[in-house]
Scaffold this motif. Structure first.
Motif, PDB file in Angstrom:
ATOM      1  N   ASN A   1       0.821  -1.217   0.000  1.00  6.93           N
ATOM      2  CA  ASN A   1       0.000   0.000   0.000  1.00  6.93           C
ATOM      3  C   ASN A   1       0.850   1.259   0.000  1.00  6.93           C
ATOM      4  OD1 ASN A   1       0.899  -0.408   2.671  1.00  6.93           O
ATOM      5  ND2 ASN A   1      -0.719   0.925   3.421  1.00  6.93           N
ATOM      6  N   LEU A   2       2.114   1.152  -0.373  1.00 14.36           N
ATOM      7  CA  LEU A   2       2.992   2.301  -0.457  1.00 14.36           C
ATOM      8  C   LEU A   2       3.150   2.722  -1.909  1.00 14.36           C
ATOM      9  CD1 LEU A   2       5.816   1.112   1.980  1.00 14.36           C
ATOM     10  CD2 LEU A   2       3.946   2.691   2.492  1.00 14.36           C
ATOM     11  N   SER A   3       3.505   3.987  -2.111  1.00 16.23           N
ATOM     12  CA  SER A   3       3.794   4.489  -3.447  1.00 16.23           C
ATOM     13  C   SER A   3       4.975   5.434  -3.355  1.00 16.23           C
ATOM     14  CB  SER A   3       2.579   5.196  -4.054  1.00 16.23           C
ATOM     15  OG  SER A   3       2.228   6.317  -3.269  1.00 16.23           O
ATOM     16  N   ALA A   4       5.583   5.726  -4.488  1.00 17.05           N
ATOM     17  CA  ALA A   4       6.719   6.638  -4.516  1.00 17.05           C
ATOM     18  C   ALA A   4       6.566   7.594  -5.668  1.00 17.05           C
ATOM     19  CB  ALA A   4       8.030   5.858  -4.632  1.00 17.05           C
ATOM     20  N   SER A   5       7.169   8.762  -5.515  1.00 18.20           N
ATOM     21  CA  SER A   5       7.157   9.752  -6.576  1.00 18.20           C
ATOM     22  C   SER A   5       8.489  10.478  -6.602  1.00 18.20           C
ATOM     23  CB  SER A   5       6.008  10.752  -6.388  1.00 18.20           C
ATOM     24  OG  SER A   5       6.170  11.478  -5.184  1.00 18.20           O
ATOM     25  N   ARG A   6       8.823  10.990  -7.764  1.00 13.62           N
ATOM     26  CA  ARG A   6      10.058  11.755  -7.934  1.00 13.62           C
ATOM     27  C   ARG A   6       9.701  13.018  -8.704  1.00 13.62           C
ATOM     28  NH1 ARG A   6      15.885   9.394  -9.959  1.00 13.62           N
ATOM     29  NH2 ARG A   6      17.048  11.369  -9.866  1.00 13.62           N
ATOM     30  N   PRO A   7       9.279  14.050  -7.968  1.00 17.15           N
ATOM     31  CA  PRO A   7       8.838  15.282  -8.629  1.00 17.15           C
ATOM     32  C   PRO A   7       9.988  16.154  -9.148  1.00 17.15           C
ATOM     33  CG  PRO A   7       8.638  15.475  -6.257  1.00 17.15           C
ATOM     34  CD  PRO A   7       9.039  14.066  -6.533  1.00 17.15           C
ATOM     35  N   GLN A   8      11.153  15.996  -8.552  1.00 13.54           N
ATOM     36  CA  GLN A   8      12.335  16.760  -8.977  1.00 13.54           C
ATOM     37  C   GLN A   8      13.525  15.808  -9.078  1.00 13.54           C
ATOM     38  OE1 GLN A   8      13.057  20.424  -6.774  1.00 13.54           O
ATOM     39  NE2 GLN A   8      10.913  20.460  -6.090  1.00 13.54           N
ATOM     40  N   ASP A   9      14.566  16.264  -9.749  1.00 10.31           N
ATOM     41  CA  ASP A   9      15.714  15.402 -10.029  1.00 10.31           C
ATOM     42  C   ASP A   9      16.312  14.782  -8.774  1.00 10.31           C
ATOM     43  OD1 ASP A   9      19.133  15.875 -10.950  1.00 10.31           O
ATOM     44  OD2 ASP A   9      17.829  14.224 -11.555  1.00 10.31           O
ATOM     45  N   ARG A  10      16.380  15.573  -7.694  1.00  8.86           N
ATOM     46  CA  ARG A  10      17.069  15.099  -6.492  1.00  8.86           C
ATOM     47  C   ARG A  10      16.123  14.933  -5.309  1.00  8.86           C
ATOM     48  NH1 ARG A  10      21.776  19.490  -6.745  1.00  8.86           N
ATOM     49  NH2 ARG A  10      20.091  20.616  -7.759  1.00  8.86           N
ATOM     50  N   GLN A  11      14.846  14.718  -5.596  1.00  4.90           N
ATOM     51  CA  GLN A  11      13.853  14.551  -4.544  1.00  4.90           C
ATOM     52  C   GLN A  11      13.065  13.267  -4.785  1.00  4.90           C
ATOM     53  OE1 GLN A  11      10.537  17.317  -4.599  1.00  4.90           O
ATOM     54  NE2 GLN A  11      10.430  17.355  -2.369  1.00  4.90           N
ATOM     55  N   PHE A  12      12.932  12.476  -3.719  1.00  2.72           N
ATOM     56  CA  PHE A  12      12.246  11.195  -3.812  1.00  2.72           C
ATOM     57  C   PHE A  12      11.300  11.107  -2.630  1.00  2.72           C
ATOM     58  CE2 PHE A  12      11.445   7.515  -5.923  1.00  2.72           C
ATOM     59  CZ  PHE A  12      12.120   6.348  -5.589  1.00  2.72           C
TER      60      PHE A  12
END
Lengths: 112, 110
Positions: B63-74
């Motif tokens: 039930n987890l998700s991940a996103s990378r909105p910027q080059d150095r942000q997770f």
């Protein structure tokens, strides 16, 4: 599926008593084997990378060796500050993914 | 030199609440980024990795998700936490195949 088994699970040594930690691995094609040190409540700290059988690397009291089936982390004349969990990991992924499979670690305690 | 940050350092959340953990890397560009979970008595489990902005690969269904909105942000997220989500969450980046870890976030779900 890659598998990494570390032994022993825990090891107690007296200061100055040398020993070795074992990491056995099964991979389809080893691209690298990594050793890390982890202190309680902290992220793992990178120690060594080994790429091919016969390779050895040293850092202070630690020496890592690699064969086709296992790696050893030799600790010579350990000190209490060497107490930590030591993690082994392998990378057999292709391309630029660099996905690691970790063992459960060996908890090393060095008594003064 | 490169530095990796994670926050918060510790978090206590009730079951069913949302989650957002953040990881940022300084001193490098376009790094591969990874989220791991370390539960008591278990090894590090790879959850997600990203090779670029908006590119996320999931390793474990959950039930987890991940996103990378910027080059150095997770960012690691959940809409509703489960008790089994408790653990030590670690972010890492890669340089020449070697992974370097952040300080981690200790999550306790009550």
């Amino acid at each position: 599926e890659d598998q990494v088994t570390q032994s022993p699970e825990a090891l107690r040594l007296q200061e100055g008593e040398s020993s070795s930690l074992n990491c056995s691995y099964t991979v389809s094609g080893l691209r690298g084997l990594f050793w890390y040190r982890q202190d309680p409540g902290k992220g793992p700290e990178f120690l060594f990378t080994l790429y091919s059988a016969g390779e050895e690397k040293e850092k202070e009291r630690l020496k890592a060796t690699l064969t086709k089936k296992e790696s050893f982390l030799h600790i010579t004349a350990p000190k209490p500050e060497d107490s930590a969990t030591y993690l082994c990991a392998v990378d057999s992924s292709g391309g630029s993914n660099y996905k690691l499979t970790f063992g459960k670690g060996t908890l090393l305690t060095v008594n003064p | 030199s490169q530095t990796i940050h994670q926050w918060p350092a510790t978090l206590v959340q009730p079951v069913g609440s949302p989650l957002s953990l953040e990881c940022t890397v300084e001193g490098t560009s376009n790094p591969n980024l990874y989220w791991y979970r370390q539960a008591a008595g278990r090894g590090l489990q790879l959850l997600f990795y990203s090779v670029g902005i908006g590119q996320i690969s999931s390793e474990v269904p959950q039930n987890l998700s991940a996103s990378r909105p910027q080059d150095r942000q997770f960012i690691l997220s959940s809409k509703k936490l489960l008790l089994s989500d408790s653990g030590f969450y670690l972010c890492a980046w890669t340089r020449r195949g070697e992974q370097y870890f952040g300080p981690g976030t200790r999550l306790t779900v009550t």
